[in-house]
Design a protein around this motif. Structure first.
Motif, PDB file in Angstrom:
ATOM      1  N   THR A  10      23.864 -10.568  10.655  1.00  0.00           N
ATOM      2  CA  THR A  10      23.484  -9.913  11.748  1.00  0.00           C
ATOM      3  C   THR A  10      24.843  -9.484  12.465  1.00  0.00           C
ATOM      4  O   THR A  10      24.722  -8.115  12.837  1.00  0.00           O
ATOM      5  CB  THR A  10      22.623 -10.594  12.600  1.00  0.00           C
ATOM      6  N   LEU A  96      16.330  -9.393  11.879  1.00  0.00           N
ATOM      7  CA  LEU A  96      17.710  -9.555  12.419  1.00  0.00           C
ATOM      8  C   LEU A  96      17.622 -10.980  13.354  1.00  0.00           C
ATOM      9  O   LEU A  96      16.766 -11.211  13.884  1.00  0.00           O
ATOM     10  CB  LEU A  96      18.321  -8.647  13.438  1.00  0.00           C
ATOM     11  N   ASP A  97      18.696 -11.652  13.313  1.00  0.00           N
ATOM     12  CA  ASP A  97      18.858 -12.972  14.044  1.00  0.00           C
ATOM     13  C   ASP A  97      18.593 -12.507  15.433  1.00  0.00           C
ATOM     14  O   ASP A  97      19.656 -11.753  16.111  1.00  0.00           O
ATOM     15  CB  ASP A  97      19.886 -13.555  13.904  1.00  0.00           C
ATOM     16  N   VAL A 101      21.582 -10.492  17.789  1.00  0.00           N
ATOM     17  CA  VAL A 101      21.015  -9.122  18.533  1.00  0.00           C
ATOM     18  C   VAL A 101      21.357  -9.281  20.120  1.00  0.00           C
ATOM     19  O   VAL A 101      21.783  -8.187  20.812  1.00  0.00           O
ATOM     20  CB  VAL A 101      19.876  -8.673  18.195  1.00  0.00           C
ATOM     21  N   ALA A 296      22.274  -1.397  12.727  1.00  0.00           N
ATOM     22  CA  ALA A 296      22.233  -2.092  11.588  1.00  0.00           C
ATOM     23  C   ALA A 296      21.632  -1.752  10.426  1.00  0.00           C
ATOM     24  O   ALA A 296      22.094  -1.701   9.193  1.00  0.00           O
ATOM     25  CB  ALA A 296      21.215  -3.593  11.720  1.00  0.00           C
TER      26      ALA A 296
END
Length: 300
Positions: A10, A96-97, A101, A296
């Motif tokens: 991420t 996403l983590d 983020v 991303a």
């Protein structure tokens, strides 16, 4: 196929320069919508956050927990994910983590505010709080060109770990015990503590820029109300979004009329810098997570 990205993957998809550009794009995206976030109190003092947002192409939801009692332990205070969907097909594109983020987009928002508002960008940078947000802010401002950093933390061990990280990046780093004395040396300041109580009591320099990010509920606070009131009288206060009207504990506890303050969307980066210190109060917004998702998706 859904991409499931862990924390390092991420982070690799969220370089700060690209993330800052996407933050600006979201601010000016007439299609983007950010419904109110749900913050559900949990037994034991934690909270569950459900934060949706969407634009013409993607819809996202950040689903995270915030557990203050994890401070000082090996378990993160923020845990969860950001799920990204394609609007046209309804398919899930990315997971996403969530903590990564949160850390990187928050630091990028502080960096954007500094680029637009800081009276003096030369540094040193004072980082108050040496957790995930402290590290992210250190990395973001170092990428901007800051070469000297002073670090203060309630945990001296954490402060030294972050100082080591700074030196590995080629920065000059110093751990300081008296944060108020350090304030006089630094035109750039970020406070990113768990916001259990006041951490800054001294008045800032006339050319200071302070990004206060730790307090994001009415009951949380990092800045002494005297400091906040001083900046209101002699300088400028800007909030990240209008959500701060009912969330910015630092401002609300100082008796500031938050609704009368400009938000980042109202700032003209080409306008002359105002005299006096600047306080940027950041409370978080799912629009910033939308910007992270867009970044991303573009970076493979």
């Amino acid at each position: 196929m859904t991409e499931l990205l862990d924390a390092p993957a991420t982070a690799a998809r969220l370089p700060y320069d690209a993330l800052v550009r996407e933050l600006v794009a979201v601010l000016h995206d007439s299609v983007a919508r950010v419904p109110p976030r749900l913050v559900q109190a949990l037994p034991g003092g934690g909270s569950l956050f459900v934060m949706p947002a969407f634009d013409a192409q993607v819809a996202i939801t950040k689903l995270i927990t915030f557990t203050p009692r994890n401070v000082g332990t090996k378990t993160p205070t923020i845990q969860g994910d950001v799920v990204v969907f394609d609007i046209e097909t309804g398919q899930r594109r990315l997971v996403l983590d969530g903590p990564t983020v949160t850390a990187r987009r928050t630091a990028a928002v502080s960096l954007l505010a500094a680029q637009w508002l800081a009276p003096n960008t030369s540094g040193p940078l004072l980082v108050v709080g040496a957790g995930a947000q402290g590290r992210a802010h250190l990395e973001a401002f170092a990428q901007w060109g800051v070469r000297e950093v002073l670090i203060h933390s309630r945990s001296e061990a954490s402060a030294h770990l972050l100082a080591t990280r700074a030196r590995e990046m080629g920065l000059h780093a110093e751990v300081v015990g008296d944060v108020d004395a350090a304030l006089a040396r630094c035109p750039l300041v970020v406070t990113c503590t768990p916001a259990h109580g006041v951490v800054l009591r001294a008045l800032p320099r006339a050319d200071a820029f302070i990004a206060a990010v730790g307090a994001f509920t009415p009951r949380m606070i990092e800045l002494d109300p005297v400091v906040t009131q001083h900046v209101a009288r002699t300088g400028r206060i800007v909030v990240d979004t209008r959500d701060a009207d009912h969330e910015a504990g630092d401002l609300l506890q100082a008796g500031i009329d938050v609704a009368s303050l400009p938000s980042l969307r109202d700032v003209d980066p080409a306008a002359p810098r105002a005299s006096g210190p600047v306080l940027f109060k950041s409370c978080g917004w799912a629009g910033w997570d939308l910007a992270a998702a867009r970044t991303a998706l573009r970076i493979q």
